[in-house]
Design an enzyme around this catalytic site. Structure first.
Site, PDB file in Angstrom:
ATOM      1  N   SER A  56       0.788  -1.233   0.000  1.00 42.71           N
ATOM      2  CA  SER A  56       0.000   0.000   0.000  1.00 42.71           C
ATOM      3  C   SER A  56       0.820   1.284   0.000  1.00 42.71           C
ATOM      4  CB  SER A  56      -0.969   0.010   1.196  1.00 42.71           C
ATOM      5  OG  SER A  56      -2.054  -0.853   0.952  1.00 42.71           O
ATOM      6  N   LYS A  59      -0.056   3.707  -2.683  1.00 43.22           N
ATOM      7  CA  LYS A  59      -1.062   4.769  -2.555  1.00 43.22           C
ATOM      8  C   LYS A  59      -0.432   6.159  -2.437  1.00 43.22           C
ATOM      9  CE  LYS A  59      -4.595   1.743  -0.559  1.00 43.22           C
ATOM     10  NZ  LYS A  59      -4.002   0.530   0.018  1.00 43.22           N
ATOM     11  N   SER A 109      -5.771   3.053   4.706  1.00 44.42           N
ATOM     12  CA  SER A 109      -5.277   2.242   3.605  1.00 44.42           C
ATOM     13  C   SER A 109      -6.406   1.495   2.897  1.00 44.42           C
ATOM     14  CB  SER A 109      -4.213   1.252   4.095  1.00 44.42           C
ATOM     15  OG  SER A 109      -3.328   0.915   3.053  1.00 44.42           O
TER      16      SER A 109
END
Length: 277
Positions: A56, A59, A109
């Site tokens: 993640s 992101k 997340s």
């Protein structure tokens, strides 16, 4: 041994034991770096160019592209495709601002939020992946390739610790990005259905490490524990990247150790050798 030779031997021993020569901490992470945020220097690296799954931390790229190309106050309708992923609080059909969706993505997340942002920003997931890869090229991320907006495992979705540090440094130059990743708690206001959803940041260092300023957690079985961490001490900011640490807890403890180590290196540098942005 003469007295002079004894003094020389003693001096050498003291220098060898000096904190200036302290070893870097032991970490379980497969790859890690410490970057000086002011000028992009790498102060430490372990397998810095090794290809890893970024999880993640992906992101970070999704967020900065959204900030640069999207309208924070635009209303986004969450598509069914955006909810057809693991680890999302979205159900599909919700209306909320792009800004609130962005906060939800970065703080907890949320994988569905990342997909919805990608669709809103580029029209489709493949088009957004193209944008991500072009931006990576522009930043100088030579060991990176993205295929999705949230970091779910894919053999063609990879990066390196050095590249993620470059991305983190670039993103932290954006004041809105910096504000998002340093926020501990945020209320997300849904337009439809009309409700408030409270997000608490998943980055434990924001609560435990003095001077922490961000940035993004990551974890999958394939990627292991990942973390892009940053902190300021004496007006100096460092960025640490952890990739594939042993578990979800070790990414935080190891990042904290590397931040401490990095600040000790900065503190020992002669003033004339320190570079400024």
């Amino acid at each position: 041994m003469t007295y002079k030779m004894f003094l020389l031997a003693l001096t050498f021993t003291c220098i060898s034991c000096s904190p200036l020569h302290a070893a870097a901490p032991d970490i379980t992470a497969d790859a890690a770096v410490i970057m000086d945020g002011s000028d992009g220097r790498f102060l430490y690296e372990k397998n810095g160019t090794k290809r890893e799954y970024p999880a993640s931390m992906t992101k970070i790229m999704t967020c900065i592209l959204s900030l640069e190309k999207g309208d924070t106050y635009q209303t986004v309708t969450v598509s069914p495709k955006a909810t057809d992923v693991e680890s999302t609080a979205l159900n599909g059909g919700e209306w909320l601002s792009l800004g609130d969706l962005r906060n939800q993505m970065m703080m907890i997340s949320d994988n569905g939020a990342a997909t919805a942002i990608a669709e809103n920003t580029a029209g489709s997931l493949p088009a957004f992946a193209d944008m991500m890869n072009q931006k990576a090229k522009d930043i100088g991320m030579t060991g990176t390739h993205f295929v999705n907006a949230n970091g779910m495992p894919d053999e063609n979705h990879y990066s390196t610790a050095e590249d993620m540090a470059r991305l983190a440094r670039y993103a932290m130059e954006n004041r809105n990005f910096r504000s998002i990743v340093s926020t501990k708690r945020k209320q997300i206001r849904y337009i439809r259905p009309a409700e408030i959803f409270t997000c608490e940041n998943s980055n434990e260092l924001l609560y435990t490490y003095p001077g922490a300023t961000g940035i993004k957690t990551g974890y999958t079985r394939a990627a292991g524990g990942c973390l892009a961490a940053s902190a300021i001490r004496d007006n100096h900011e460092l960025i640490v990247i952890i990739m594939h640490s042993r578990d979800m807890d070790s990414r935080f403890t190891e990042a904290a150790k590397l931040l401490d180590y990095g600040f000790s290196l900065i503190k020992k540098e002669p003033s004339s050798d320190k570079k400024k942005a």
